[in-house]
Design a protein around this motif. Structure first.
Motif, PDB file in Angstrom:
ATOM      1  N   ARG A  52      46.186  45.118  42.030  1.00 32.15           N
ATOM      2  CA  ARG A  52      45.728  43.980  41.239  1.00 32.15           C
ATOM      3  C   ARG A  52      46.408  42.680  41.639  1.00 32.15           C
ATOM      4  O   ARG A  52      46.704  41.841  40.813  1.00 32.15           O
ATOM      5  CB  ARG A  52      45.900  44.285  39.755  1.00 32.15           C
ATOM      6  CG  ARG A  52      44.904  45.367  39.320  1.00 32.15           C
ATOM      7  CD  ARG A  52      45.010  45.747  37.883  1.00 32.15           C
ATOM      8  NE  ARG A  52      46.137  46.681  37.734  1.00 32.15           N
ATOM      9  CZ  ARG A  52      46.963  46.685  36.710  1.00 32.15           C
ATOM     10  NH1 ARG A  52      46.830  45.835  35.740  1.00 32.15           N
ATOM     11  NH2 ARG A  52      47.941  47.562  36.648  1.00 32.15           N
ATOM     12  N   ASP A 109      36.044  40.989  39.312  1.00 33.28           N
ATOM     13  CA  ASP A 109      35.122  41.891  38.613  1.00 33.28           C
ATOM     14  C   ASP A 109      35.538  43.352  38.788  1.00 33.28           C
ATOM     15  O   ASP A 109      35.333  44.167  37.897  1.00 33.28           O
ATOM     16  CB  ASP A 109      33.687  41.688  39.101  1.00 33.28           C
ATOM     17  CG  ASP A 109      33.082  40.385  38.602  1.00 33.28           C
ATOM     18  OD1 ASP A 109      33.658  39.750  37.684  1.00 33.28           O
ATOM     19  OD2 ASP A 109      32.039  39.981  39.159  1.00 33.28           O
ATOM     20  N   GLY A 159      38.079  45.184  36.092  1.00 28.40           N
ATOM     21  CA  GLY A 159      37.647  45.677  34.786  1.00 28.40           C
ATOM     22  C   GLY A 159      38.458  45.121  33.619  1.00 28.40           C
ATOM     23  O   GLY A 159      38.677  45.819  32.638  1.00 28.40           O
ATOM     24  N   GLY A 160      38.909  43.883  33.713  1.00 26.56           N
ATOM     25  CA  GLY A 160      39.656  43.259  32.631  1.00 26.56           C
ATOM     26  C   GLY A 160      41.140  43.568  32.618  1.00 26.56           C
ATOM     27  O   GLY A 160      41.868  43.080  31.757  1.00 26.56           O
ATOM     28  N   GLN A 161      41.620  44.388  33.544  1.00 29.15           N
ATOM     29  CA  GLN A 161      43.049  44.692  33.620  1.00 29.15           C
ATOM     30  C   GLN A 161      43.809  43.465  34.128  1.00 29.15           C
ATOM     31  O   GLN A 161      43.272  42.653  34.874  1.00 29.15           O
ATOM     32  CB  GLN A 161      43.284  45.850  34.579  1.00 29.15           C
ATOM     33  CG  GLN A 161      42.686  47.165  34.123  1.00 29.15           C
ATOM     34  CD  GLN A 161      42.984  48.235  35.142  1.00 29.15           C
ATOM     35  OE1 GLN A 161      44.133  48.460  35.505  1.00 29.15           O
ATOM     36  NE2 GLN A 161      41.940  48.899  35.621  1.00 29.15           N
ATOM     37  N   ARG A 172      38.327  33.125  34.473  1.00 29.46           N
ATOM     38  CA  ARG A 172      39.050  34.306  34.948  1.00 29.46           C
ATOM     39  C   ARG A 172      40.266  34.644  34.082  1.00 29.46           C
ATOM     40  O   ARG A 172      40.696  35.790  34.036  1.00 29.46           O
ATOM     41  CB  ARG A 172      39.442  34.121  36.413  1.00 29.46           C
ATOM     42  CG  ARG A 172      38.228  34.237  37.336  1.00 29.46           C
ATOM     43  CD  ARG A 172      38.617  34.211  38.794  1.00 29.46           C
ATOM     44  NE  ARG A 172      39.047  32.905  39.258  1.00 29.46           N
ATOM     45  CZ  ARG A 172      38.229  31.924  39.630  1.00 29.46           C
ATOM     46  NH1 ARG A 172      36.920  32.091  39.577  1.00 29.46           N
ATOM     47  NH2 ARG A 172      38.711  30.775  40.072  1.00 29.46           N
ATOM     48  N   ALA A 225      40.311  34.787  30.889  1.00 27.90           N
ATOM     49  CA  ALA A 225      39.790  35.707  29.882  1.00 27.90           C
ATOM     50  C   ALA A 225      39.533  37.101  30.452  1.00 27.90           C
ATOM     51  O   ALA A 225      39.388  38.058  29.694  1.00 27.90           O
ATOM     52  CB  ALA A 225      38.502  35.136  29.286  1.00 27.90           C
ATOM     53  N   ARG A 226      39.514  37.214  31.772  1.00 31.83           N
ATOM     54  CA  ARG A 226      39.248  38.496  32.425  1.00 31.83           C
ATOM     55  C   ARG A 226      40.505  39.096  33.037  1.00 31.83           C
ATOM     56  O   ARG A 226      40.424  39.942  33.921  1.00 31.83           O
ATOM     57  CB  ARG A 226      38.154  38.306  33.468  1.00 31.83           C
ATOM     58  CG  ARG A 226      36.842  37.936  32.781  1.00 31.83           C
ATOM     59  CD  ARG A 226      35.688  37.478  33.638  1.00 31.83           C
ATOM     60  NE  ARG A 226      35.595  37.916  34.994  1.00 31.83           N
ATOM     61  CZ  ARG A 226      35.262  37.113  35.994  1.00 31.83           C
ATOM     62  NH1 ARG A 226      35.037  35.837  35.787  1.00 31.83           N
ATOM     63  NH2 ARG A 226      35.154  37.580  37.207  1.00 31.83           N
ATOM     64  N   GLY A 227      41.690  38.676  32.553  1.00 26.43           N
ATOM     65  CA  GLY A 227      42.912  39.357  32.944  1.00 26.43           C
ATOM     66  C   GLY A 227      43.885  38.611  33.824  1.00 26.43           C
ATOM     67  O   GLY A 227      44.946  39.143  34.154  1.00 26.43           O
TER      68      GLY A 227
END
Length: 141
Positions: free
Chosen positions: A20, A47, A50-52, A81, A83-85
């Protein structure tokens, strides 16, 4: 509004050893057309998380400066982005970087505005270490 060829040198990829961590290298005068490519490329990688929690290591080799339109495109894309981790970014300059003070001021101002913790590292190894620690902390939270 007329489109122009993308300006600036840019590459982005998932770190081959750390799941990540996203590696970014950018330099030159960046226009909005290049930022569209950046946002699309970054979103494609993000993407897959997965929100990690994830982080970025950025090399501003040679210095990077954005047009006002490019900066606004970067802010819009980056805010989405978070908000997506997106939990951390560490950046560094190589020895040839121009405009370090200006780049530092703009980059950190935007990162503060969108709420991403940041760190200016001496080199890639220090940047990676800091980002991995933040990802670990965010994963345990």
């Amino acid at each position: 509004m007329r489109d122009y060829p993308p300006h600036g040198d840019y590459s982005i990829a998932l770190d081959p050893e750390h799941d990540r961590v996203v590696r970014l290298s950018a330099s030159g005068s960046v226009n909005v057309e290049m930022l569209r490519i950046h946002n699309d490329s970054t979103n494609a990688i993000v993407d897959g998380f997965g929100g990690q929690p994830y982080g970025m290591v950025c090399n501003f080799n040679g210095g990077v400066i954005m047009t006002p339109e490019a900066e606004q495109a970067w802010i819009r894309g980056a805010a989405g982005r978070v908000a997506r981790g997106w939990c951390a970014v560490a950046y560094y300059f190589d020895d040839t970087a121009d405009y370090k003070t200006l780049v530092r001021a703009r980059i950190t101002s935007v990162l503060d505005e969108i709420g991403v913790p940041w760190f200016e590292a001496e080199d890639a190894a220090e940047a990676l270490s800091w980002v991995l620690e933040r990802i670990g902390n965010a994963t345990r939270s």
